[in-house]
Design a protein around this motif. Structure first.
Motif, PDB file in Angstrom:
ATOM      1  N   ASP A 226       0.830  -1.198   0.000  1.00  0.00           N
ATOM      2  CA  ASP A 226       0.000   0.000   0.000  1.00  0.00           C
ATOM      3  C   ASP A 226       0.868   1.252   0.000  1.00  0.00           C
ATOM      4  O   ASP A 226       0.506   2.250  -0.591  1.00  0.00           O
ATOM      5  CB  ASP A 226      -0.918   0.027   1.219  1.00  0.00           C
ATOM      6  CG  ASP A 226      -2.031  -1.013   1.125  1.00  0.00           C
ATOM      7  OD1 ASP A 226      -2.284  -1.528   0.017  1.00  0.00           O
ATOM      8  OD2 ASP A 226      -2.642  -1.302   2.169  1.00  0.00           O
TER       9      ASP A 226
ATOM     10  N   GLU B 276      -5.941 -12.625  -3.780  1.00  0.00           N
ATOM     11  CA  GLU B 276      -5.848 -11.698  -4.912  1.00  0.00           C
ATOM     12  C   GLU B 276      -4.895 -10.554  -4.587  1.00  0.00           C
ATOM     13  O   GLU B 276      -4.056 -10.180  -5.404  1.00  0.00           O
ATOM     14  CB  GLU B 276      -7.234 -11.166  -5.273  1.00  0.00           C
ATOM     15  CG  GLU B 276      -7.225 -10.263  -6.487  1.00  0.00           C
ATOM     16  CD  GLU B 276      -8.606  -9.807  -6.906  1.00  0.00           C
ATOM     17  OE1 GLU B 276      -8.672  -8.878  -7.729  1.00  0.00           O
ATOM     18  OE2 GLU B 276      -9.619 -10.349  -6.417  1.00  0.00           O
ATOM     19  N   ARG B 277      -4.998  -9.995  -3.405  1.00  0.00           N
ATOM     20  CA  ARG B 277      -4.134  -8.877  -3.016  1.00  0.00           C
ATOM     21  C   ARG B 277      -2.670  -9.298  -2.940  1.00  0.00           C
ATOM     22  O   ARG B 277      -1.788  -8.570  -3.393  1.00  0.00           O
ATOM     23  CB  ARG B 277      -4.604  -8.308  -1.671  1.00  0.00           C
ATOM     24  CG  ARG B 277      -3.834  -7.073  -1.257  1.00  0.00           C
ATOM     25  CD  ARG B 277      -4.163  -5.902  -2.153  1.00  0.00           C
ATOM     26  NE  ARG B 277      -3.429  -4.727  -1.691  1.00  0.00           N
ATOM     27  CZ  ARG B 277      -2.966  -3.797  -2.487  1.00  0.00           C
ATOM     28  NH1 ARG B 277      -3.182  -3.863  -3.776  1.00  0.00           N
ATOM     29  NH2 ARG B 277      -2.300  -2.777  -2.001  1.00  0.00           N
ATOM     30  N   GLN B 278      -2.394 -10.475  -2.385  1.00  0.00           N
ATOM     31  CA  GLN B 278      -1.015 -10.971  -2.321  1.00  0.00           C
ATOM     32  C   GLN B 278      -0.448 -11.153  -3.724  1.00  0.00           C
ATOM     33  O   GLN B 278       0.711 -10.832  -3.989  1.00  0.00           O
ATOM     34  CB  GLN B 278      -0.951 -12.285  -1.556  1.00  0.00           C
ATOM     35  CG  GLN B 278      -1.196 -12.133  -0.072  1.00  0.00           C
ATOM     36  CD  GLN B 278      -1.387 -13.469   0.637  1.00  0.00           C
ATOM     37  OE1 GLN B 278      -1.632 -14.506   0.028  1.00  0.00           O
ATOM     38  NE2 GLN B 278      -1.317 -13.436   1.955  1.00  0.00           N
TER      39      GLN B 278
ATOM     40  N   GLU C  55      -1.440  -9.540  -6.437  1.00  0.00           N
ATOM     41  CA  GLU C  55      -1.273  -8.211  -7.048  1.00  0.00           C
ATOM     42  C   GLU C  55       0.046  -7.575  -6.644  1.00  0.00           C
ATOM     43  O   GLU C  55       0.725  -6.979  -7.460  1.00  0.00           O
ATOM     44  CB  GLU C  55      -2.412  -7.280  -6.622  1.00  0.00           C
ATOM     45  CG  GLU C  55      -3.719  -7.551  -7.302  1.00  0.00           C
ATOM     46  CD  GLU C  55      -4.859  -6.705  -6.725  1.00  0.00           C
ATOM     47  OE1 GLU C  55      -4.622  -5.877  -5.814  1.00  0.00           O
ATOM     48  OE2 GLU C  55      -5.991  -6.888  -7.189  1.00  0.00           O
TER      49      GLU C  55
END
Length: 168
Positions: A39, A67-69, A71
């Protein structure tokens, strides 16, 4: 786009207040979520790990499963030990494409079938949006420092071992 010029100043003011309140509420909700690596331009260093093997070589592997990992991946990492990599795990097989935005390290992506067979490899240059894709649908992509596979003679057709592939 809706034209607000025909409304009175009172209704415009009310409309903007309502939007500001909604935005503040949303920001408040988002602000309560814990900040994730990436972030603020920070690498994610504390993902779950597993050991993989490529012939006689052991790979200390971080797992990017959400999904965040996935990305964030290896973005913002300044260095990575030679025996370390990141395995991207997808829910279903698909043609997986990767780029190197905000990724400082030169990497090689190994696109891996469910049984651990490397389908194809792609060398990727740092800080580019060039797309590198699997030659066929896969669920796994293993990123290593560029040259790691080549130096060990590991190429398409090589089988990886470890828990994700059902082989130790």
């Amino acid at each position: 786009m809706k034209n607000f010029s025909s409304q009175t100043s009172d209704s415009r003011q009310y409309g903007w207040r309502a939007m500001a309140l909604a935005a503040a509420t949303l920001l408040g909700l988002l602000g309560t979520a814990p900040a994730m690596a990436g972030d603020q331009g920070q690498p994610q260093m504390n993902l779950r790990r597993t050991d993989l093997t490529a012939g006689m070589y052991r790979i200390d592997t971080q797992l990017a499963v959400t999904e965040r990992q996935r990305e964030i991946g290896l973005m913002f990492r300044k260095e990575m030990p030679q025996q370390e990599g990141m395995l991207f795990v997808f829910e279903v097989p698909g043609v997986q494409c990767f780029w190197m935005r905000n990724t400082i390290l030169p990497l090689t992506a190994a696109f891996v079938a469910d049984d651990g067979t490397i389908v194809n490899l792609a060398d990727m240059q740092p800080m580019t949006d060039d797309s590198h894709c699997s030659a066929k649908p896969v669920r796994y992509v293993l990123e290593m420092n560029q040259g790691w596979f080549a130096k060990r003679g590991i190429k398409a057709g090589t089988k990886l071992g470890g828990a994700p592939f059902g082989r130790q």
